[in-house]
Design an enzyme around this catalytic site. Sequence first.
Site, mmCIF file in Angstrom:
data_model
loop_
_atom_site.group_PDB
_atom_site.id
_atom_site.type_symbol
_atom_site.label_atom_id
_atom_site.label_comp_id
_atom_site.label_asym_id
_atom_site.label_seq_id
_atom_site.Cartn_x
_atom_site.Cartn_y
_atom_site.Cartn_z
ATOM 1 N N SER A 163 -31.382 86.005 4.199
ATOM 2 C CA SER A 163 -30.982 84.978 3.249
ATOM 3 C C SER A 163 -32.201 84.288 2.662
ATOM 4 O O SER A 163 -33.248 84.201 3.302
ATOM 5 C CB SER A 163 -30.096 83.945 3.968
ATOM 6 O OG SER A 163 -29.967 82.760 3.208
ATOM 7 N N GLY A 164 -32.049 83.754 1.458
ATOM 8 C CA GLY A 164 -33.126 82.996 0.822
ATOM 9 C C GLY A 164 -33.093 81.509 1.142
ATOM 10 O O GLY A 164 -33.841 80.735 0.531
ATOM 11 N N LEU A 199 -23.923 89.550 20.670
ATOM 12 C CA LEU A 199 -23.892 90.339 19.443
ATOM 13 C C LEU A 199 -25.095 91.264 19.523
ATOM 14 O O LEU A 199 -26.238 90.824 19.405
ATOM 15 C CB LEU A 199 -23.981 89.447 18.208
ATOM 16 C CG LEU A 199 -24.098 90.173 16.863
ATOM 17 C CD1 LEU A 199 -22.851 90.984 16.577
ATOM 18 C CD2 LEU A 199 -24.349 89.181 15.736
ATOM 19 N N ALA A 200 -24.853 92.531 19.751
ATOM 20 C CA ALA A 200 -25.946 93.475 19.982
ATOM 21 C C ALA A 200 -26.628 93.828 18.665
ATOM 22 O O ALA A 200 -25.985 94.338 17.740
ATOM 23 C CB ALA A 200 -25.419 94.740 20.659
ATOM 24 N N VAL A 201 -27.929 93.564 18.585
ATOM 25 C CA VAL A 201 -28.713 93.821 17.375
ATOM 26 C C VAL A 201 -29.939 94.674 17.686
ATOM 27 O O VAL A 201 -30.288 95.582 16.939
ATOM 28 C CB VAL A 201 -29.139 92.493 16.711
ATOM 29 C CG1 VAL A 201 -30.110 92.725 15.566
ATOM 30 C CG2 VAL A 201 -27.919 91.731 16.209
ATOM 31 N N CYS A 254 -26.193 85.599 19.407
ATOM 32 C CA CYS A 254 -25.250 85.491 20.494
ATOM 33 C C CYS A 254 -24.763 84.063 20.646
ATOM 34 O O CYS A 254 -25.164 83.168 19.914
ATOM 35 C CB CYS A 254 -25.916 85.946 21.796
ATOM 36 S SG CYS A 254 -26.675 87.588 21.685
ATOM 37 N N GLY A 280 -30.691 84.707 19.585
ATOM 38 C CA GLY A 280 -31.691 84.718 18.526
ATOM 39 C C GLY A 280 -32.496 85.988 18.463
ATOM 40 O O GLY A 280 -32.148 87.007 19.061
ATOM 41 N N GLU A 281 -33.588 85.908 17.741
ATOM 42 C CA GLU A 281 -34.510 87.021 17.588
ATOM 43 C C GLU A 281 -35.941 86.484 17.622
ATOM 44 O O GLU A 281 -36.246 85.486 16.966
ATOM 45 C CB GLU A 281 -34.306 87.749 16.244
ATOM 46 C CG GLU A 281 -32.894 88.239 15.969
ATOM 47 C CD GLU A 281 -32.453 89.377 16.859
ATOM 48 O OE1 GLU A 281 -33.315 89.944 17.563
ATOM 49 O OE2 GLU A 281 -31.241 89.694 16.858
#
Length: 616
Positions: free
Chosen positions: A379-380, A51-53, A2, A79-80
């Site tokens: 992502s790496g 941004l809904a996750v 977000c 974030g998460e």
Amino acid sequence: MCGIVGWVDFARDLRREGAVLRAMTATMSLRGPDAEGVWLDEHVGLGHRRLAVIDLSTGAQPMTVEHDGAAIAVITYSGEVYNYRELRTQLRGLGHEFRTESDTEVVLHAYLEWGENFAGHLNGMYAFGLWDPREQALLLVRDRMGIKPLYYRPMPDGVVFASEPKGVLAHPQVPAVVDTDGLRELLAFTKTPGHGIYRDLREVRPGEIVRVDRSGLRARRYWSLTPREHTDDRDTTVRTVRELLDDIVQRQLIADVPLGVLLSGGLDSSVITALAARALAAQGAGPVRSFAVDFAGQTEHFQQTGMHLTPDAPFVHEVAQHVGSDHTDIVLDSPALMDPLYRAGVLTAADVPPALGDMYTSLYLLFRAVRERSTVALSGESADEVFGGYAWFHDPAVIRADTFPWMAAIRGAPGDPQPPSLFAPDLKLDLPGYQDAAYRQALTEVDHLPGESPEEYRMREMFYLNLTRFLQVLLDRKDRMSMAHGLEVRVPFCDHRLVEYVYNVPWSLKSFDGREKSLLRAATADVLPASVVARRKSPYPSTQDPAYERMLADRTRAVLTDPGAPVRALLDDNRARALAGAKLEGGALAAARRSVEMLLGLNEWLSRYPVRLELN
């Protein structure tokens, strides 16, 4: 993922300032395309673009926890938190009640349970502002590795903050001024922790909490890279790395929206793709989506360099076939990379001129295409900094160099031709002096174990510099280019448990087989094609299309012959013209291209962005 903004002013009633908060919040619309929220109280205003996750239906923000009808904690959060389920179970056992399934609410209750020590309980990528009405205090908190950005500007009676500079600059009392030190920071190709480029703009440092209350503003670190004795043998170390990676990837696959992985065909992204494919298969969730970037004509134009030994595409396709992914190639061409519309989009997302030209534009276009099929991508990024993947970790001359290792690698061997500075001498930028001071300051932060050998002493410095300075540039690029399209990019190799563990593995064990990223190869060889396990490090690709070089040169000449081009006031015209027309090869060409890309980026920034230079 977000976008967040906020304003605290202890001398003003902010309930009358909704228009300002809404204007600040609107600047975050690309980061959060799904919903908007504003929360106002007497001395605080918080804004949020979502941004809904996770928990799509009940995770709206700003979010509050109330007691007896009054808010006791309010958060605007980006974030998460990947361990939120375990924390929610723990907090329920301590008497907390939850009304949503979101990780945001878990963060609020963690604060109510553990106070300012709550950040140490969180595993994830996050940046948030948390207001405690009882204490009339704001906490600005950023994740340990700095994956998610958070900027703030102290004000006479409080603070203004946002996910990106544009959110702070939208406040009517914050001018967009860049002074000499800001321009130096912009051009130095390092990232000084806490420096926000614009005058008086600061960035919350990774692993930092900034507290703002009536007594002022105080910052403290809740996490930093700390040396510890490593007692595990090689087999145990390799096994521990694999166990951590399995757990990390599985946690980061949690999402209530479509999810994919970014695949380059290198070791790092292939590891994430393979482990994600295995975890999803175990869940019965079907094939993993994978996405790769390529450039039109890259195969026929590919030229081996010291860093790019092989093209990516054959390895990408081999990995995709090996793990059975649902794969998409995203092919970009030079006209798209030079398109003024896309370049303007990159500038708007970054708030400052991009340091690496087409590497920003190509990411921007890659993420735009990925967003059409996924909302989250793994992502790496950061494996090179964590495990020692770059060539400069293995070059004795660079290791001995008394500067940032990437600077030494860019400059090449003593005597290699270097393009002259493009900037007018009377600017007195002294970029070498600025870089040296930044390097000396960084070294003062490095703690060492007693009795470290000279090699281990220097290699610990090398890893610290890469993790706290170089990586921050890459994480910032990835965040801005992805969030410009409302795409959440997760970086499993930045899990602080993995970083802490590998940081303390001795260099002799990190490089036990004489190759880069020995531990990562050994820990994951069983899930990868043999060709990828054996592949040498190849960095994120840059187009080698001769047409792109010609377009760069043409665009540069147009700027240098335009009497109204604002960047010309900063340049030594003769040097700039000579560089634009020079025939360069090898390292000199790469350095010249960086200079030309920065010249064009600066001109675009000064032309389009509401920035004022005040250089002394």
